[in-house]
Design an enzyme around this catalytic site. Sequence first.
Site, PDB file in Angstrom:
ATOM      1  N   CYS A  73      -6.136  63.457 129.865  1.00 21.09           N
ATOM      2  CA  CYS A  73      -7.225  63.138 130.492  1.00 21.09           C
ATOM      3  C   CYS A  73      -7.105  63.742 131.991  1.00 21.09           C
ATOM      4  CB  CYS A  73      -7.321  61.430 130.551  1.00 21.09           C
ATOM      5  SG  CYS A  73      -7.226  60.777 128.820  1.00 21.09           S
ATOM      6  N   CYS A  76      -8.457  67.138 133.062  1.00 20.21           N
ATOM      7  CA  CYS A  76     -10.008  67.340 132.839  1.00 20.21           C
ATOM      8  C   CYS A  76     -10.445  66.631 134.356  1.00 20.21           C
ATOM      9  CB  CYS A  76     -10.595  67.069 131.832  1.00 20.21           C
ATOM     10  SG  CYS A  76     -10.553  68.295 130.631  1.00 20.21           S
ATOM     11  N   HIS A  77     -10.149  65.319 134.264  1.00 23.38           N
ATOM     12  CA  HIS A  77     -10.770  64.383 135.035  1.00 23.38           C
ATOM     13  C   HIS A  77      -9.854  64.175 136.590  1.00 23.38           C
ATOM     14  CE1 HIS A  77     -13.777  63.318 132.128  1.00 23.38           C
ATOM     15  NE2 HIS A  77     -12.980  63.269 131.317  1.00 23.38           N
ATOM     16  N   CYS A 111     -14.037  62.163 123.965  1.00 26.50           N
ATOM     17  CA  CYS A 111     -13.293  63.071 124.687  1.00 26.50           C
ATOM     18  C   CYS A 111     -11.970  63.427 124.103  1.00 26.50           C
ATOM     19  CB  CYS A 111     -12.883  62.452 126.066  1.00 26.50           C
ATOM     20  SG  CYS A 111     -14.222  62.717 127.352  1.00 26.50           S
ATOM     21  N   CYS A 174     -27.737  33.777 120.066  1.00 27.83           N
ATOM     22  CA  CYS A 174     -26.949  34.088 121.250  1.00 27.83           C
ATOM     23  C   CYS A 174     -27.636  33.241 122.437  1.00 27.83           C
ATOM     24  CB  CYS A 174     -26.543  35.316 121.447  1.00 27.83           C
ATOM     25  SG  CYS A 174     -26.186  36.700 120.348  1.00 27.83           S
ATOM     26  N   CYS A 177     -26.892  29.285 123.154  1.00 25.39           N
ATOM     27  CA  CYS A 177     -25.763  28.792 123.915  1.00 25.39           C
ATOM     28  C   CYS A 177     -25.763  29.348 125.597  1.00 25.39           C
ATOM     29  CB  CYS A 177     -24.499  29.436 123.422  1.00 25.39           C
ATOM     30  SG  CYS A 177     -23.931  28.367 121.926  1.00 25.39           S
ATOM     31  N   HIS A 178     -25.981  30.549 125.512  1.00 24.39           N
ATOM     32  CA  HIS A 178     -25.887  31.400 126.895  1.00 24.39           C
ATOM     33  C   HIS A 178     -26.997  31.199 127.760  1.00 24.39           C
ATOM     34  CE1 HIS A 178     -22.031  32.518 125.474  1.00 24.39           C
ATOM     35  NE2 HIS A 178     -22.346  33.110 124.364  1.00 24.39           N
ATOM     36  N   ARG A 215     -15.174  40.224 121.379  1.00 24.62           N
ATOM     37  CA  ARG A 215     -15.580  38.795 121.523  1.00 24.62           C
ATOM     38  C   ARG A 215     -16.873  38.606 120.880  1.00 24.62           C
ATOM     39  NH1 ARG A 215     -15.887  34.585 121.465  1.00 24.62           N
ATOM     40  NH2 ARG A 215     -16.341  33.120 122.876  1.00 24.62           N
ATOM     41  N   CYS A 219     -18.074  35.638 118.043  1.00 21.04           N
ATOM     42  CA  CYS A 219     -19.102  34.716 118.283  1.00 21.04           C
ATOM     43  C   CYS A 219     -20.055  34.548 116.903  1.00 21.04           C
ATOM     44  CB  CYS A 219     -20.042  34.920 119.441  1.00 21.04           C
ATOM     45  SG  CYS A 219     -19.504  34.680 120.909  1.00 21.04           S
TER      46      CYS A 219
END
Length: 258
Positions: A73, A76-77, A111, A174, A177-178, A215, A219
């Site tokens: 990586c 290139c970067h 990549c 979702c 709850c949130h 995650r 849920c």
Amino acid sequence: MTPLRGLWAVILLTATAAFAAEIPRAERRSGYDFMSRETRAMQDDDTANPAMLWVLEGEALWRRQVGAVGRACADCHGDARTTMKGVAARHPAFDAARGRPVTLEQRINGCRVERQQAPPLAYESRELLALTAYVARQSRGLPIDVTIDARTQPFVDAGRATFYRRQGQLNLACSQCHDDNWGRQLAGNAIPQAHPTGYPIYRLEWQGVGSLERRLRGCLVGIRAEPYEFGAADLVDLELYLMSRAAGMKMDAPAIRP
């Protein structure tokens, strides 16, 4: 909490939900704000934050030459501390070749396949999480700034529809709850506002680092819905929507959560 008590807690939560609209921007808070003092201290100290083990491994992987072309990586970067600054805060980002947004994990695998001629890393594999954590670490303290334009707006809208759509045997969205019940207690923890400022995160429940997709799938399982496959368009669109509504909030990856 027993499964039966947990189920009743969810039912009660659903029955008392106010079905509010999106959280006003001035009231938006990171999941960090809902954690205990002890957990915050663990996240704030890199020598105590277990997710830094993944970051250190990712740094080594960044410099490791792999694939048929024997390229790293870094070839290139260059120095990720400079070139990757802000990258995680801008993903998911639109990929012209695919004609849709891609997550940071998908960008890393792209990549590997196209530039390094190496096989893609499996979702939730130690190596992919380590590389993602290392790249995300370079955006710590920077504001989330995903691009929302004519190309990405349809995918943001699709993610928003998923966020507000009832799913599973418990018939929950979702947002219930949130958006409607953030700050209240569920299974002993405060319900956060679902702002993905710290991914990949070290979750105490997992005793390891995991992605936002892990995650989200968790849920879905919790509401007894069929989880989308890792990398599915529905998950990517949902991630983009969540990042868009967290615009301006500071990244704290790799974070710790309960």
